[in-house]
Design a protein around this motif. Structure first.
Motif, PDB file in Angstrom:
ATOM      1  N   ALA A 141       0.827  -1.202   0.000  1.00  0.00           N
ATOM      2  CA  ALA A 141       0.000   0.000   0.000  1.00  0.00           C
ATOM      3  C   ALA A 141       0.864   1.256   0.000  1.00  0.00           C
ATOM      4  CB  ALA A 141      -0.922   0.003   1.215  1.00  0.00           C
ATOM      5  N   ILE A 142       0.517   2.192  -0.872  1.00  0.00           N
ATOM      6  CA  ILE A 142       1.280   3.431  -0.951  1.00  0.00           C
ATOM      7  C   ILE A 142       1.144   4.255   0.331  1.00  0.00           C
ATOM      8  CG2 ILE A 142      -0.539   4.872  -1.962  1.00  0.00           C
ATOM      9  CD1 ILE A 142       1.732   5.952  -3.852  1.00  0.00           C
ATOM     10  N   ASP A 143       0.083   3.992   1.115  1.00  0.00           N
ATOM     11  CA  ASP A 143      -0.119   4.712   2.379  1.00  0.00           C
ATOM     12  C   ASP A 143       1.029   4.507   3.357  1.00  0.00           C
ATOM     13  OD1 ASP A 143      -2.706   5.873   1.858  1.00  0.00           O
ATOM     14  OD2 ASP A 143      -3.538   3.857   2.018  1.00  0.00           O
ATOM     15  N   LEU A 144       1.832   3.471   3.163  1.00  0.00           N
ATOM     16  CA  LEU A 144       2.944   3.214   4.082  1.00  0.00           C
ATOM     17  C   LEU A 144       3.942   4.377   4.147  1.00  0.00           C
ATOM     18  CD1 LEU A 144       3.597  -0.524   3.155  1.00  0.00           C
ATOM     19  CD2 LEU A 144       2.782   0.311   5.356  1.00  0.00           C
ATOM     20  N   ILE A 145       3.922   5.229   3.148  1.00  0.00           N
ATOM     21  CA  ILE A 145       4.885   6.337   3.142  1.00  0.00           C
ATOM     22  C   ILE A 145       4.460   7.471   4.065  1.00  0.00           C
ATOM     23  CG2 ILE A 145       3.897   7.730   1.250  1.00  0.00           C
ATOM     24  CD1 ILE A 145       6.790   8.044   0.196  1.00  0.00           C
ATOM     25  N   ARG A 146       3.187   7.516   4.452  1.00  0.00           N
ATOM     26  CA  ARG A 146       2.653   8.674   5.182  1.00  0.00           C
ATOM     27  C   ARG A 146       3.425   9.028   6.460  1.00  0.00           C
ATOM     28  NH1 ARG A 146      -2.895  10.159   3.804  1.00  0.00           N
ATOM     29  NH2 ARG A 146      -3.745   8.815   2.180  1.00  0.00           N
ATOM     30  N   PRO A 147       3.761   8.066   7.332  1.00  0.00           N
ATOM     31  CA  PRO A 147       4.477   8.469   8.564  1.00  0.00           C
ATOM     32  C   PRO A 147       5.847   9.071   8.302  1.00  0.00           C
ATOM     33  CG  PRO A 147       3.571   6.243   8.757  1.00  0.00           C
ATOM     34  CD  PRO A 147       3.466   6.631   7.322  1.00  0.00           C
ATOM     35  N   HIS A 148       6.406   8.835   7.111  1.00  0.00           N
ATOM     36  CA  HIS A 148       7.756   9.307   6.797  1.00  0.00           C
ATOM     37  C   HIS A 148       7.765  10.681   6.144  1.00  0.00           C
ATOM     38  CE1 HIS A 148       8.992   5.296   7.852  1.00  0.00           C
ATOM     39  NE2 HIS A 148       8.200   4.796   6.943  1.00  0.00           N
ATOM     40  N   LEU A 149       6.595  11.256   5.938  1.00  0.00           N
ATOM     41  CA  LEU A 149       6.516  12.589   5.327  1.00  0.00           C
ATOM     42  C   LEU A 149       6.711  13.638   6.410  1.00  0.00           C
ATOM     43  CD1 LEU A 149       3.579  11.967   2.837  1.00  0.00           C
ATOM     44  CD2 LEU A 149       6.046  11.863   2.410  1.00  0.00           C
ATOM     45  N   GLN A 150       7.953  13.794   6.797  1.00  0.00           N
ATOM     46  CA  GLN A 150       8.355  14.758   7.815  1.00  0.00           C
ATOM     47  C   GLN A 150       9.069  15.923   7.132  1.00  0.00           C
ATOM     48  OE1 GLN A 150       7.670  14.365  11.173  1.00  0.00           O
ATOM     49  NE2 GLN A 150       6.569  12.492  10.647  1.00  0.00           N
ATOM     50  N   GLY A 223      -0.771  23.461   6.966  1.00  0.00           N
ATOM     51  CA  GLY A 223      -1.885  22.525   7.058  1.00  0.00           C
ATOM     52  C   GLY A 223      -1.575  21.131   6.566  1.00  0.00           C
ATOM     53  N   ALA A 224      -0.315  20.867   6.218  1.00  0.00           N
ATOM     54  CA  ALA A 224       0.054  19.521   5.758  1.00  0.00           C
ATOM     55  C   ALA A 224      -0.201  18.502   6.863  1.00  0.00           C
ATOM     56  CB  ALA A 224       1.518  19.488   5.341  1.00  0.00           C
ATOM     57  N   ARG A 225      -0.540  17.290   6.457  1.00  0.00           N
ATOM     58  CA  ARG A 225      -0.819  16.228   7.427  1.00  0.00           C
ATOM     59  C   ARG A 225       0.500  15.597   7.907  1.00  0.00           C
ATOM     60  NH1 ARG A 225      -5.157  13.062   9.172  1.00  0.00           N
ATOM     61  NH2 ARG A 225      -4.570  10.935   9.754  1.00  0.00           N
ATOM     62  N   VAL A 226       1.179  16.323   8.776  1.00  0.00           N
ATOM     63  CA  VAL A 226       2.426  15.831   9.369  1.00  0.00           C
ATOM     64  C   VAL A 226       2.082  15.064  10.635  1.00  0.00           C
ATOM     65  CG1 VAL A 226       4.661  16.470  10.335  1.00  0.00           C
ATOM     66  CG2 VAL A 226       3.697  17.805   8.446  1.00  0.00           C
ATOM     67  N   ALA A 306      -5.397   3.597   7.137  1.00  0.00           N
ATOM     68  CA  ALA A 306      -4.797   3.971   5.853  1.00  0.00           C
ATOM     69  C   ALA A 306      -4.249   5.391   5.912  1.00  0.00           C
ATOM     70  CB  ALA A 306      -5.821   3.839   4.732  1.00  0.00           C
ATOM     71  N   ASN A 307      -5.011   6.306   6.493  1.00  0.00           N
ATOM     72  CA  ASN A 307      -4.597   7.710   6.541  1.00  0.00           C
ATOM     73  C   ASN A 307      -3.400   7.954   7.447  1.00  0.00           C
ATOM     74  OD1 ASN A 307      -6.546   8.587   4.734  1.00  0.00           O
ATOM     75  ND2 ASN A 307      -8.067   8.954   6.335  1.00  0.00           N
ATOM     76  N   PHE A 308      -3.151   7.038   8.378  1.00  0.00           N
ATOM     77  CA  PHE A 308      -1.976   7.153   9.248  1.00  0.00           C
ATOM     78  C   PHE A 308      -0.806   6.307   8.749  1.00  0.00           C
ATOM     79  CE2 PHE A 308      -5.014   8.993  12.172  1.00  0.00           C
ATOM     80  CZ  PHE A 308      -4.265   9.890  12.907  1.00  0.00           C
ATOM     81  N   GLY A 309      -0.981   5.644   7.620  1.00  0.00           N
ATOM     82  CA  GLY A 309       0.124   4.878   7.051  1.00  0.00           C
ATOM     83  C   GLY A 309       0.363   3.538   7.700  1.00  0.00           C
ATOM     84  N   VAL A 310      -0.690   2.967   8.346  1.00  0.00           N
ATOM     85  CA  VAL A 310      -0.557   1.633   8.938  1.00  0.00           C
ATOM     86  C   VAL A 310      -1.703   0.744   8.412  1.00  0.00           C
ATOM     87  CG1 VAL A 310       0.764   2.258  10.984  1.00  0.00           C
ATOM     88  CG2 VAL A 310      -1.721   2.468  11.032  1.00  0.00           C
TER      89      VAL A 310
END
Length: 413
Positions: A141-150, A223-226, A306-310
């Protein structure tokens, strides 16, 4: 030491040789790798790998089967005969070597790796690989990248196909990271190598090679979802209907649960899934099962995950204790809802592994009575958490107390 000398010395002789192959094909192989390919009676690999090394192969060619597990069984079936497996780059960096090692002892293998696509990408960009987040989105799932968008971070993400870069660009643009620089590195090491950089929100690259890796220089807009790296994420980041363990209580609860790498959590009465989600964010190896009786909330948990990358969070729709039947034994359990129902606490205590932790929160007097009883009989830690928030009182400000929470923590002997 030769194979004959190894046998006389009592050492096992590897029968399986795993060889990393780059896009340049046999031109990038050393003499040792070429000799093992030529001598192998069976050669396994993807169709592309078999074609790249075709001039060296004299034995039987075996393209990977679907499902992939069938190929693992085929490789093991030839144990004791000279077998070569052709892999992309470094076989033990998100590669086939990891899968083979689950079936074959490392002493039965010799491994000749090539540079991984991550190493090649870092060298092309001049990035310090030890400071870069590396993640494989290949078949995942591409969502896995979300927690790393720092903000300010650099990410190298291996994609599945030619659509991967555009999908990633859309995710970046849709979550407040559209100004990030997105570089697509295609067919690294081969004759068709290409490196193209664009701003994510303006991404327009076409005819992308299926063999690509994306490099992201993360730039967060207002407002980015960090996702903060601390426990107790803002409640507003979660989709919920009010059934959520509030951030301050959640932080204390996760502290009591004491996550350890690779452990499995049961989140019983999961509500929004916030506890299980933050548990999984602790480390990529963490696992969690969210048990929720409401179908609507169960779907909400899946969206939150999904939205949290897990996206690997397992959601079981059903009511405890019946919904717990057949689940793998947990290392830790959180009971946030339904704990006062008949059989729930008993089932949880019985299922918990020895040395495992159980944490239960109560806001009702009925659940508090259950926790007081268990504390009296089993021991553990019992605390009361009172939170008050500053709120308007007319033209002034006063403290508005939230419902107090009683928390019981226990470690199974």
């Amino acid at each position: 030491m030769s194979d004959a000398q190894s046998l006389s010395a009592g050492k096992s002789v590897p029968w399986l040789t795993i060889i990393g192959l780059g896009e340049e094909g046999v031109a990038g192989l050393g003499d040792e790798a070429k000799r093992w390919i030529a001598a192998a009676s069976k050669v396994f690999g993807g169709a592309r790998h078999l074609e790249l090394a075709g001039s060296l192969i004299h034995g039987e060619r075996h393209a990977w089967l679907s499902p992939f597990e069938r190929s693992m069984e085929a490789v093991v079936a030839f144990r004791g005969t000279p077998v070569v497996v052709l892999a992309s780059g470094d076989p033990f960096f998100f590669g086939v070597g990891v899968t083979l090692a689950r079936h074959i002892d490392p002493t039965e293998m010799r491994v000749l790796p090539a540079p991984s696509s991550f190493s090649l990408a870092a060298s092309r960009l001049g990035w310090a690989l030890q400071d870069v987040v590396t993640i494989s989105l290949h078949g995942r799932a591409i969502d896995l990248i979300r927690p790393h968008l720092q903000p300010g971070s650099r990410v190298l993400a291996l994609t599945s196909d030619e659509q991967g870069p555009a999908t990633l660009a859309a995710l970046l643009a849709g979550t407040g990271f559209g100004q990030s620089k997105l570089s697509v590195l295609e067919a690294l090491g081969g004759a068709h190598e290409r490196v193209t950089s664009q701003i994510a929100c303006e991404f327009s690259l076409s005819a992308v090679n299926p063999l690509n890796i994306c490099a992201v220089e993360v730039l967060a807009e207002d407002g980015a979802r960090v996702l903060p790296l601390t426990k107790g994420l803002d409640d507003g980041l979660f989709e919920h209907d009010g059934q959520i363990t509030k951030r301050e209580i959640r932080a204390l609860t996760l502290s009591a649960l004491a996550p350890r790498r690779g452990e499995l959590l049961w989140d019983i009465g999961a509500g929004s899934g916030s506890i299980g989600i933050e548990w999984m964010l602790s480390d990529p190896a963490m696992k969690a099962v969210a048990v929720e009786g409401s179908a609507e909330r169960a779907e909400r948990i899946r969206r939150n995950a999904a939205n949290f990358g897990v996206p690997g969070l397992i959601v079981v729709q059903g009511t405890a204790p019946a919904a717990l039947n057949g689940l793998p034994a947990p290392d830790a359990i959180f009971i946030g809802g339904g704990g006062s129902e008949d059989g729930v606490m008993d089932a949880a205590l019985a299922a918990l592994k020895p040395g495992g932790r159980l944490v239960a929160n109560a806001v009702t007097t009925q659940m508090e009575a259950v926790l007081l009883d268990h504390h009296a009989r089993l021991g553990g830690s019992l605390i009361r958490i009172d939170i008050a928030r500053a709120s308007p009182v007319g033209a002034m400000t006063g403290w508005r107390p939230a419902m107090p929470v009683t928390q019981w923590s226990w470690v199974k002997p």
